[in-house]
Design a protein around this motif. Structure first.
Motif, short mmCIF file in Angstrom:
data_model
loop_
_atom_site.label_atom_id
_atom_site.label_comp_id
_atom_site.label_asym_id
_atom_site.label_seq_id
_atom_site.Cartn_x
_atom_site.Cartn_y
_atom_site.Cartn_z
N THR A 1 0.84 -1.21 0.00
CA THR A 1 0.00 0.00 0.00
C THR A 1 0.87 1.25 0.00
OG1 THR A 1 -1.75 -1.17 1.19
CG2 THR A 1 -1.80 1.25 1.26
N LEU A 2 1.89 1.27 0.83
CA LEU A 2 2.75 2.45 0.92
C LEU A 2 3.54 2.67 -0.38
CD1 LEU A 2 4.00 2.11 4.61
CD2 LEU A 2 2.23 3.66 3.70
N ALA A 3 3.97 1.60 -1.02
CA ALA A 3 4.67 1.74 -2.30
C ALA A 3 3.75 2.31 -3.37
CB ALA A 3 5.23 0.38 -2.75
N LEU A 4 2.50 1.83 -3.43
CA LEU A 4 1.53 2.36 -4.39
C LEU A 4 1.21 3.83 -4.08
CD1 LEU A 4 -0.83 -0.73 -4.61
CD2 LEU A 4 0.71 0.11 -6.41
N LEU A 5 1.13 4.17 -2.80
CA LEU A 5 0.89 5.55 -2.39
C LEU A 5 2.04 6.45 -2.82
CD1 LEU A 5 -0.75 7.67 -0.83
CD2 LEU A 5 0.38 6.86 1.26
N ARG A 6 3.26 6.01 -2.59
CA ARG A 6 4.44 6.80 -3.00
C ARG A 6 4.46 7.00 -4.51
NH1 ARG A 6 7.09 3.02 0.41
NH2 ARG A 6 7.39 3.89 2.47
N GLU A 7 4.10 5.96 -5.26
CA GLU A 7 4.06 6.07 -6.72
C GLU A 7 3.03 7.13 -7.15
OE1 GLU A 7 3.19 3.41 -10.74
OE2 GLU A 7 2.64 2.60 -8.78
N LEU A 8 1.84 7.07 -6.59
CA LEU A 8 0.80 8.05 -6.93
C LEU A 8 1.28 9.46 -6.63
CD1 LEU A 8 -2.96 7.92 -6.48
CD2 LEU A 8 -1.74 9.79 -5.44
N LEU A 9 1.87 9.66 -5.45
CA LEU A 9 2.32 10.99 -5.04
C LEU A 9 3.45 11.50 -5.94
CD1 LEU A 9 2.28 10.52 -1.17
CD2 LEU A 9 0.63 11.80 -2.56
#
Length: 186
Positions: free
Chosen positions: A166-174
């Motif tokens: 989840t955190l990796a996908l969040l970082r990618e979006l940001l």
């Protein structure tokens, strides 16, 4: 433009909201050059009433419009209610979209995400929210998407997201959103 500032709005008023927790995680894990400010007055905004929408709207509405105007972009995380966006968030967007020709939302970059304990991760609510944002002339980020399903299993006992996927996908979006805002400012 070097630094990018996002106004983060949670579509939930709940104290233990998974979507507010997702925005806190975004602030904590933001890439360099990105600042995220959590908007905390959603519950203060009165129901939309055109009779009150004047040169001097209610103070919480003026605050929301000003916060949106000052931000380089919007990061919205919302639960899904009845296959759609939460009522308090839709109400806030209705206020922010006025007046039509001078809306604080017009041309504003926006990214959408959501967290849910269910299996669909707010997919239908995000579709409804994207439709509302496009109608208000926001520049909505298309990809990547972040739909966090089973979100309550991805947090620790303090309600903080700890799941690395989840955190990796969040970082990618940001990162993608920050870079697109920078590119459009050139």
């Amino acid at each position: 433009m070097n630094d990018v500032t996002l106004l983060a709005i949670s579509g939930s008023l709940r104290e233990q909201s998974l979507n507010t927790a997702l925005l806190r995680a975004a602030r904590k894990h933001a890439p360099p050059g990105l600042t995220i400010q959590l908007y905390e007055r959603l519950g203060d905004i009165p129901p939309y009433n055109q009779d009150l929408d004047s040169a001097e709207p209610p103070e919480p509405v003026a605050d929301l419009r000003g916060a949106i105007t000052r931000a380089d972009g919007l990061l919205i995380s919302s639960p899904e209610y009845n296959y759609s966006v939460s009522g308090v968030l839709k109400n806030a967007l209705d206020w922010a979209s006025r007046p039509g020709g001078a809306s604080s939302l017009g041309g504003k970059p926006a990214a959408v995400m959501g967290a849910s304990p269910g299996n669909f991760g707010t997919a239908r609510g995000q579709m409804a929210l994207r439709q509302v944002l496009m109608a208000t002339r926001c520049q909505v980020l298309v990809q990547p998407e972040l739909l966090v399903f089973g979100a309550h299993h991805r947090c620790d006992e303090n309600g903080e997201f700890t799941d690395e996927t989840t955190l990796a996908l969040l970082r990618e979006l940001l990162t993608v959103f920050r870079d697109e805002i920078r590119e459009s400012a050139r």
